[in-house]
Design an enzyme around this catalytic site. Sequence first.
Site, PDB file in Angstrom:
ATOM      1  N   GLY A 195       8.999   4.796  40.991  1.00 13.56           N
ATOM      2  CA  GLY A 195       8.156   4.127  40.002  1.00 13.56           C
ATOM      3  C   GLY A 195       8.073   2.633  40.281  1.00 13.56           C
ATOM      4  NE  ARG A 241       1.636   2.253  36.329  1.00 13.34           N
ATOM      5  CZ  ARG A 241       1.884   2.874  35.180  1.00 13.34           C
ATOM      6  NH1 ARG A 241       1.762   2.223  34.035  1.00 13.34           N
ATOM      7  NH2 ARG A 241       2.229   4.150  35.149  1.00 13.34           N
ATOM      8  CG  ASP A 243       5.986  14.616  39.917  1.00 10.12           C
ATOM      9  OD1 ASP A 243       7.054  14.169  39.429  1.00 10.12           O
ATOM     10  OD2 ASP A 243       5.211  15.354  39.278  1.00 10.12           O
ATOM     11  CB  VAL A 244      10.860  11.416  40.541  1.00  7.81           C
ATOM     12  CG1 VAL A 244      10.668  10.108  41.265  1.00  7.81           C
ATOM     13  CG2 VAL A 244      10.458  11.323  39.079  1.00  7.81           C
ATOM     14  CG  ASN A 294      11.897   1.851  37.432  1.00  5.29           C
ATOM     15  OD1 ASN A 294      12.250   1.195  36.455  1.00  5.29           O
ATOM     16  ND2 ASN A 294      10.610   2.035  37.754  1.00  5.29           N
ATOM     17  CB  SER A 337      16.464   3.618  27.586  1.00  4.28           C
ATOM     18  OG  SER A 337      15.911   3.099  26.392  1.00  4.28           O
ATOM     19  CE1 TYR A 371      11.946   6.643  28.020  1.00  2.00           C
ATOM     20  CE2 TYR A 371      13.488   5.677  26.435  1.00  2.00           C
ATOM     21  CZ  TYR A 371      12.706   5.568  27.583  1.00  2.00           C
ATOM     22  OH  TYR A 371      12.702   4.381  28.289  1.00  2.00           O
ATOM     23  CB  ALA A 417      17.939  14.252  25.115  1.00  2.18           C
ATOM     24  CB  ALA A 418      15.733  12.104  29.396  1.00  7.42           C
TER      25      ALA A 418
HETATM   26  P1  NAP Z   1       5.822   1.763  33.225  1.00 14.46           P
HETATM   27  O1  NAP Z   1       5.285   0.385  33.264  1.00 14.46           O
HETATM   28  O2  NAP Z   1       5.144   2.805  32.403  1.00 14.46           O
HETATM   29  O3  NAP Z   1       5.978   2.285  34.734  1.00 14.46           O
HETATM   30  C1  NAP Z   1       6.447   3.584  34.968  1.00 14.46           C
HETATM   31  C2  NAP Z   1       6.586   3.778  36.453  1.00 14.46           C
HETATM   32  O4  NAP Z   1       7.143   5.085  36.680  1.00 14.46           O
HETATM   33  C3  NAP Z   1       5.278   3.723  37.204  1.00 14.46           C
HETATM   34  O5  NAP Z   1       5.495   3.092  38.436  1.00 14.46           O
HETATM   35  C4  NAP Z   1       4.930   5.208  37.412  1.00 14.46           C
HETATM   36  O6  NAP Z   1       4.140   5.468  38.563  1.00 14.46           O
HETATM   37  C5  NAP Z   1       6.313   5.777  37.597  1.00 14.46           C
HETATM   38  N1  NAP Z   1       6.387   7.211  37.344  1.00 14.46           N
HETATM   39  C6  NAP Z   1       6.194   7.858  36.166  1.00 14.46           C
HETATM   40  N2  NAP Z   1       6.330   9.188  36.334  1.00 14.46           N
HETATM   41  C7  NAP Z   1       6.626   9.373  37.656  1.00 14.46           C
HETATM   42  C8  NAP Z   1       6.884  10.503  38.454  1.00 14.46           C
HETATM   43  N3  NAP Z   1       6.882  11.736  37.930  1.00 14.46           N
HETATM   44  N4  NAP Z   1       7.138  10.331  39.780  1.00 14.46           N
HETATM   45  C9  NAP Z   1       7.147   9.084  40.318  1.00 14.46           C
HETATM   46  N5  NAP Z   1       6.914   7.971  39.613  1.00 14.46           N
HETATM   47  C10 NAP Z   1       6.658   8.111  38.300  1.00 14.46           C
HETATM   48  O7  NAP Z   1       7.325   1.764  32.688  1.00 14.46           O
HETATM   49  P2  NAP Z   1       8.454   0.612  32.665  1.00 14.46           P
HETATM   50  O8  NAP Z   1       8.455   0.020  31.320  1.00 14.46           O
HETATM   51  O9  NAP Z   1       8.362  -0.252  33.846  1.00 14.46           O
HETATM   52  O10 NAP Z   1       9.747   1.537  32.747  1.00 14.46           O
HETATM   53  C11 NAP Z   1      10.491   1.718  33.922  1.00 14.46           C
HETATM   54  C12 NAP Z   1      11.777   2.430  33.562  1.00 14.46           C
HETATM   55  O11 NAP Z   1      12.494   1.650  32.615  1.00 14.46           O
HETATM   56  C13 NAP Z   1      11.564   3.792  32.915  1.00 14.46           C
HETATM   57  O12 NAP Z   1      12.549   4.687  33.343  1.00 14.46           O
HETATM   58  C14 NAP Z   1      11.731   3.489  31.446  1.00 14.46           C
HETATM   59  O13 NAP Z   1      12.135   4.629  30.726  1.00 14.46           O
HETATM   60  C15 NAP Z   1      12.811   2.439  31.497  1.00 14.46           C
HETATM   61  N6  NAP Z   1      12.880   1.590  30.310  1.00 14.46           N
HETATM   62  C16 NAP Z   1      11.823   0.818  29.949  1.00 14.46           C
HETATM   63  C17 NAP Z   1      11.927   0.020  28.812  1.00 14.46           C
HETATM   64  C18 NAP Z   1      10.815  -0.886  28.364  1.00 14.46           C
HETATM   65  O14 NAP Z   1      10.933  -1.458  27.278  1.00 14.46           O
HETATM   66  N7  NAP Z   1       9.747  -1.072  29.133  1.00 14.46           N
HETATM   67  C19 NAP Z   1      13.098   0.039  28.058  1.00 14.46           C
HETATM   68  C20 NAP Z   1      14.158   0.842  28.467  1.00 14.46           C
HETATM   69  C21 NAP Z   1      14.037   1.614  29.589  1.00 14.46           C
HETATM   70  P3  NAP Z   1       2.514   5.387  38.512  1.00 14.46           P
HETATM   71  O15 NAP Z   1       2.181   3.923  38.478  1.00 14.46           O
HETATM   72  O16 NAP Z   1       2.052   6.044  39.755  1.00 14.46           O
HETATM   73  O17 NAP Z   1       2.118   6.082  37.262  1.00 14.46           O
END
Ligand code: NAP
Length: 245
Positions: free
Chosen positions: A12, A15, A63-64, A92, A144, A157, A159-160
């Site tokens: 991921g 973005r 796809d992970v 991530n 998270s 979420y 749970a995961a």
């Molecule tokens: P995001 O902006 O929505 O980006 C998600 C990323 O994951 C994207 O690069 C997406 O790829 C990729 N992705 C999703 N499903 C995938 C799959 N099946 N296989 C491969 N790649 C996949 O999210 P983010 O906020 O940066 O979050 C990143 C991580 O931090 C996540 O695990 C999220 O749960 C965790 N997190 C985020 C927050 C927050 O407040 N933002 C807080 C706690 C934890 P595409 O671009 O190709 O869709």
Amino acid sequence: MEQKAKYALVTGGSRGIGRAVAVRLAQDGYPVIINYASHEAAALQTAETIRNAGGTAELLRFDVSCPEQIEKAMADWQSKHPDAYIAVLVNNAGIRRDNLMVFMPDADWHKVLDTTLNGFFYITRSLLKDMMTKRFGRIVNISSLSGLKGMPGQVNYSAAKAALIGATKALAQEVAPRKITVNAVAPGFIKSDMTQDLDESALKKMVPAGRFGEAEEVAELVAFLVSDKAAYITGETISINGGLY
Ligand code: NAP
């Protein structure tokens, strides 16, 4: 910039937090593999940012949650880089499918678990053997705050992300003798596409620091855990949440 023979893979990485981590690890000299699922233009933009700063970046789409795609992507990558190995893995990739549990469809339960938890399992297992043989590895799992405290509307979420912490602790003990560390990072509210639909001005009042975090702040923590300086930290979960527990 000194280039390392060891690669870093960020799932991921197209973005948000993953992009910031990819850019940051490239600054430390790692050639970076940017994994993504569907947003190719965004992944290319991450790669361009890294290259413009003098780093090395490649894209790897899979796809992970799909072991067949992972196996094929990794075999293709290895055939193009016969002498290289992936020493750093940042798990991530993640998604949200929020709903009260009473209304939650099976698909939303499974999709979130498949991406965060099964994704961690498939990709980490495929890279572990090399790390163990080479006697060096760094694995950072993006969990998270939801995985630590549980969040209503996010039973899937939470749970995961909680399961990911359990897996982090167990795997850390399995591989510590091989000089591989496994840690988790637990962000609170971080600005990204994932949180763009949230009411930031209302929610930030709950955060003692009074603001959402930046993806780059999470990336700094990940870079530290990956560094040689963090060699004795393993099985740990580090919160980065502006004081929101
Ligand atoms: P995001 O902006 O929505 O980006 C998600 C990323 O994951 C994207 O690069 C997406 O790829 C990729 N992705 C999703 N499903 C995938 C799959 N099946 N296989 C491969 N790649 C996949 O999210 P983010 O906020 O940066 O979050 C990143 C991580 O931090 C996540 O695990 C999220 O749960 C965790 N997190 C985020 C927050 C927050 O407040 N933002 C807080 C706690 C934890 P595409 O671009 O190709 O869709």
